[in-house]
Write an enzyme that holds these catalytic residues in place. Structure first.
Site, PDB file in Angstrom:
ATOM      1  N   ILE A 243       0.843  -1.190   0.000  1.00 35.62           N
ATOM      2  CA  ILE A 243       0.000   0.000   0.000  1.00 35.62           C
ATOM      3  C   ILE A 243       0.888   1.253   0.000  1.00 35.62           C
ATOM      4  CG2 ILE A 243      -1.881   1.206   1.174  1.00 35.62           C
ATOM      5  CD1 ILE A 243      -2.489  -1.687   0.017  1.00 35.62           C
ATOM      6  N   GLU A 244       0.812   1.995  -1.101  1.00 34.72           N
ATOM      7  CA  GLU A 244       1.677   3.168  -1.266  1.00 34.72           C
ATOM      8  C   GLU A 244       0.871   4.415  -1.614  1.00 34.72           C
ATOM      9  OE1 GLU A 244       5.159   2.403  -3.684  1.00 34.72           O
ATOM     10  OE2 GLU A 244       5.027   0.248  -3.316  1.00 34.72           O
TER      11      GLU A 244
END
Length: 295
Positions: free
Chosen positions: A151-152
């Site tokens: 998750i970025e």
């Protein structure tokens, strides 16, 4: 006399085997799926270099969106063209390799809007990629071993809820994550405190304050110490680019990894091994082959 010497040889062999296993306690994880020129999933597993293969990515999901995988040039999910991967997944698993699906990535449209949304996404993942049932499984009937959180972006809310719902299914579902090395991670830092994550592969690159810089390992080592003491994951992996081209910065030459970095960190009970981005670059550089016996 012959019996005694045979027993001695047997014990010696067992001792040497134990020693070899002890020195090779770490494992190698690799991301596959974001370059059509990296070869098939089955070919990646056939190298014998990897213990975990992470299929990248499911970049569209959550907040009411129709989930959609993106495997670059490998196959077209819009025409149901990725279901043939099931045979590759099963061939990897037959070799004892765990195969996971990675959520998110550096480019995508994803977020979890609420606890209810987390429950719905978990149900979708279970039915379409894990042990559940669906007539529209994007990768075919093969049952993946778990879900990876890369998750970025999006939001930092409800990722812990998603992990909890996934763990709630009876079958063993591996939950892993690939946070940036700055501690705590901006996106999934809260989720990583839940203790629900089996393995965390920390991206020790593209982040100068916590990565290797030509001959200088102290920033990376400090980051490593912070991660192993800061979150309750079973194992922490050193996440590295498999070639200088695989990342903007932070490439760690294999010789420095094996001679300086691994001796400094392998003593930790939480040391799990090395994660590499990605199969495409590793196939070109041979990085995993050059480090496998040291990890």
């Amino acid at each position: 006399m012959a019996l005694k010497s045979a027993i001695s040889v047997t014990f010696l062999c067992l001792a040497l085997l134990a020693l070899a296993n002890g020195s090779n306690a770490g494992k190698i994880a690799i991301y596959w799926g974001q370059n059509g020129n990296e070869g098939t999933l089955a070919e990646a597993c056939a190298t014998g270099n990897y213990d975990y293969v992470i299929i990248a990515f499911l970049p569209t999901f959550g907040d009411g969106q129709t989930p959609m995988i993106n495997l670059a040039g490998h196959c077209d999910p819009y025409s149901n063209g990725c279901t043939g991967l099931s045979s590759d997944i099963k061939s990897c698993q037959a070799k004892g390799i765990k195969v996971l699906l990675s959520l998110g990535g550096g480019a995508g449209s994803y977020s979890i809007a609420s606890t209810q949304d987390a429950s719905q996404v978990a149900t979708y993942l279970w039915n379409n990629f894990l042990g559940g049932q669906s007539s529209t499984r994007p990768l075919g009937p093969a049952v993946l071993d778990g879900i990876d959180f890369d998750i970025e972006g999006g939001s930092n809310q409800h990722w812990g809820d998603l992990a909890r719902f996934l763990k709630g299914y009876g079958q063993k579902v591996y939950i892993t994550a690939a946070p940036q090395c700055t501690f705590p991670d901006a996106w999934i830092g809260n989720a990583l405190t839940t203790g629900l994550f089996d393995y965390v592969w920390v991206q020790l690159y593209n982040n100068p304050p916590c990565q290797y810089t030509s001959g200088e390992i102290s920033n990376l080592e400090d980051a490593w110490k912070q991660w192993i003491s800061g979150i309750p994951a079973n194992k922490i992996f050193l996440g590295l680019p498999a070639s200088p081209q695989a990342a903007g910065s932070g490439f760690l030459p294999a010789s420095d990894l094996t001679s300086q970095v691994l001796p400094a960190i392998k003593g930790s009970a939480k040391y799990g091994g090395v994660m590499l981005w990605s199969r495409y670059y590793d196939a070109q550089s041979g990085y995993s082959s050059s480090i496998k016996s040291y990890v």
